[in-house]
Write an enzyme that holds these catalytic residues in place. Structure first.
Site, PDB file in Angstrom:
ATOM      1  N   ARG A  58       5.058   1.351  14.539  1.00  0.00           N
ATOM      2  CA  ARG A  58       6.388   1.335  13.614  1.00  0.00           C
ATOM      3  C   ARG A  58       7.390   0.623  13.614  1.00  0.00           C
ATOM      4  NH1 ARG A  58       3.874   4.225   9.241  1.00  0.00           N
ATOM      5  NH2 ARG A  58       3.099   6.328   9.253  1.00  0.00           N
ATOM      6  N   ASN A  90       8.099  -5.053   0.784  1.00  0.00           N
ATOM      7  CA  ASN A  90       8.388  -3.399   1.069  1.00  0.00           C
ATOM      8  C   ASN A  90       6.744  -3.998   1.923  1.00  0.00           C
ATOM      9  OD1 ASN A  90       7.871  -1.605   2.476  1.00  0.00           O
ATOM     10  ND2 ASN A  90       8.948   0.101   0.939  1.00  0.00           N
ATOM     11  N   GLU A  93      12.647  -8.283   4.260  1.00  0.00           N
ATOM     12  CA  GLU A  93      11.817  -7.190   4.169  1.00  0.00           C
ATOM     13  C   GLU A  93      12.855  -6.216   4.290  1.00  0.00           C
ATOM     14  OE1 GLU A  93       9.177  -5.846   7.640  1.00  0.00           O
ATOM     15  OE2 GLU A  93      10.451  -8.428   7.844  1.00  0.00           O
ATOM     16  N   ARG A 145      10.720   5.795  13.571  1.00  0.00           N
ATOM     17  CA  ARG A 145      10.004   6.299  13.487  1.00  0.00           C
ATOM     18  C   ARG A 145       9.231   6.884  14.652  1.00  0.00           C
ATOM     19  NH1 ARG A 145       8.121   5.619   7.604  1.00  0.00           N
ATOM     20  NH2 ARG A 145       6.479   6.968   8.139  1.00  0.00           N
ATOM     21  N   SER A 176      11.889   3.738   5.504  1.00  0.00           N
ATOM     22  CA  SER A 176      12.661   4.471   6.723  1.00  0.00           C
ATOM     23  C   SER A 176      13.079   4.046   7.684  1.00  0.00           C
ATOM     24  CB  SER A 176      11.291   5.380   7.105  1.00  0.00           C
ATOM     25  OG  SER A 176      10.883   4.698   7.669  1.00  0.00           O
ATOM     26  N   ASP A 205       1.474 -15.290   6.325  1.00  0.00           N
ATOM     27  CA  ASP A 205       0.850 -16.613   6.308  1.00  0.00           C
ATOM     28  C   ASP A 205       1.240 -16.921   5.056  1.00  0.00           C
ATOM     29  OD1 ASP A 205       0.456 -17.151   8.921  1.00  0.00           O
ATOM     30  OD2 ASP A 205      -1.620 -16.604   8.414  1.00  0.00           O
ATOM     31  N   PRO A 225       1.191  -1.306   0.173  1.00  0.00           N
ATOM     32  CA  PRO A 225      -0.094  -0.092   0.228  1.00  0.00           C
ATOM     33  C   PRO A 225       0.474   1.283  -0.324  1.00  0.00           C
ATOM     34  CG  PRO A 225      -1.127  -1.680   1.412  1.00  0.00           C
ATOM     35  CD  PRO A 225       0.212  -2.225   0.657  1.00  0.00           C
ATOM     36  N   ASN A 226       0.795   2.466  -0.938  1.00  0.00           N
ATOM     37  CA  ASN A 226       1.183   3.758  -0.819  1.00  0.00           C
ATOM     38  C   ASN A 226       2.059   4.173  -1.728  1.00  0.00           C
ATOM     39  OD1 ASN A 226      -1.810   4.621   0.007  1.00  0.00           O
ATOM     40  ND2 ASN A 226      -1.009   4.327   2.121  1.00  0.00           N
ATOM     41  N   HIS A 261      12.405  -2.085   4.168  1.00  0.00           N
ATOM     42  CA  HIS A 261      11.523  -0.455   4.605  1.00  0.00           C
ATOM     43  C   HIS A 261      12.586   0.333   4.126  1.00  0.00           C
ATOM     44  CE1 HIS A 261       8.573  -2.451   6.842  1.00  0.00           C
ATOM     45  NE2 HIS A 261       9.677  -3.225   6.990  1.00  0.00           N
ATOM     46  N   ALA A 308       2.402  -0.863   4.955  1.00  0.00           N
ATOM     47  CA  ALA A 308       1.451  -0.963   6.600  1.00  0.00           C
ATOM     48  C   ALA A 308       1.309  -2.253   6.785  1.00  0.00           C
ATOM     49  CB  ALA A 308       0.623  -0.261   6.311  1.00  0.00           C
ATOM     50  N   TYR A 358      10.202   9.639   3.163  1.00  0.00           N
ATOM     51  CA  TYR A 358      10.054   8.401   1.595  1.00  0.00           C
ATOM     52  C   TYR A 358      11.494   8.587   0.254  1.00  0.00           C
ATOM     53  CZ  TYR A 358       6.722   6.774   4.440  1.00  0.00           C
ATOM     54  OH  TYR A 358       6.401   6.294   5.425  1.00  0.00           O
ATOM     55  N   ARG A 400       5.005  11.057  -1.711  1.00  0.00           N
ATOM     56  CA  ARG A 400       3.890  10.793  -0.342  1.00  0.00           C
ATOM     57  C   ARG A 400       5.272  11.291   0.264  1.00  0.00           C
ATOM     58  NH1 ARG A 400       3.725   5.513   2.868  1.00  0.00           N
ATOM     59  NH2 ARG A 400       2.564   6.142   4.626  1.00  0.00           N
TER      60      ARG A 400
END
Length: 151
Positions: free
Chosen positions: A114, A76, A100, A109, A104, A89, A12-13, A102, A79, A25, A20
């Site tokens: 987060r 990534n 994984e 944060r 930031s 899962d 998302p986003n 991220h 959220a 970011y 954004r």
């Protein structure tokens, strides 16, 4: 055996990356991220599947596609890191390295929630706080894992 692929999955986003909250970011876009990852893969024989979705069910479907035989997964989870149990899962069913990423540093944060990604339960490694460079680093690391396993 056919060509193997690294699946880079964005949630998302991230379709708004570059516009954004650029102070958090950055200004690079997903197109920039994809180009950097393709440069890392140039000449390796490993392909790239690069996707973004705002829908959790779509992410789960992509993980099901990648779960057997993928070279690796770079995700990534954004959220989904905090409440995406169906994504968690699906990751647990994957038989390849998973990194994984991220943008930031989630541990610095302002919002304490987060810093607690549920995805860490199923991933090989986490890169946090390196901006878009984290993706290329993840791809480079996947290639190193494969070379070590082949030796």
């Amino acid at each position: 055996m056919g060509q193997r692929f690294i699946h880079i999955l964005n949630v998302p986003n991230l379709d708004l990356l570059g516009v954004r909250e650029p102070e958090i970011y950055g200004r690079d876009t997903l197109a920039d991220v994809k180009a950097a990852c393709l440069r890392e893969l140039d000449g390796t024989g490993v392909g790239l599947i690069f996707r973004q979705t705002n829908a959790e069910h779509e992410m789960v479907g992509w993980l099901h596609e990648a779960r057997i035989g993928a070279f690796g997964i770079v995700i990534n989870p954004a959220a989904f890191s905090y409440a995406g149990y169906s994504v968690l899962d699906a990751l647990k069913m994957c038989d390849c390295p998973i990194i994984e990423v991220h943008l930031s540093n989630i541990h610095r944060r302002e919002e304490e929630w987060r810093s607690r990604s549920i995805m860490t339960r199923s991933v090989t490694a986490m890169i946090s706080g390196m901006g878009v460079d984290g993706y290329a680093l993840a791809v480079r690391h996947m290639l190193r894992i494969d070379r070590r396993n082949a030796a």
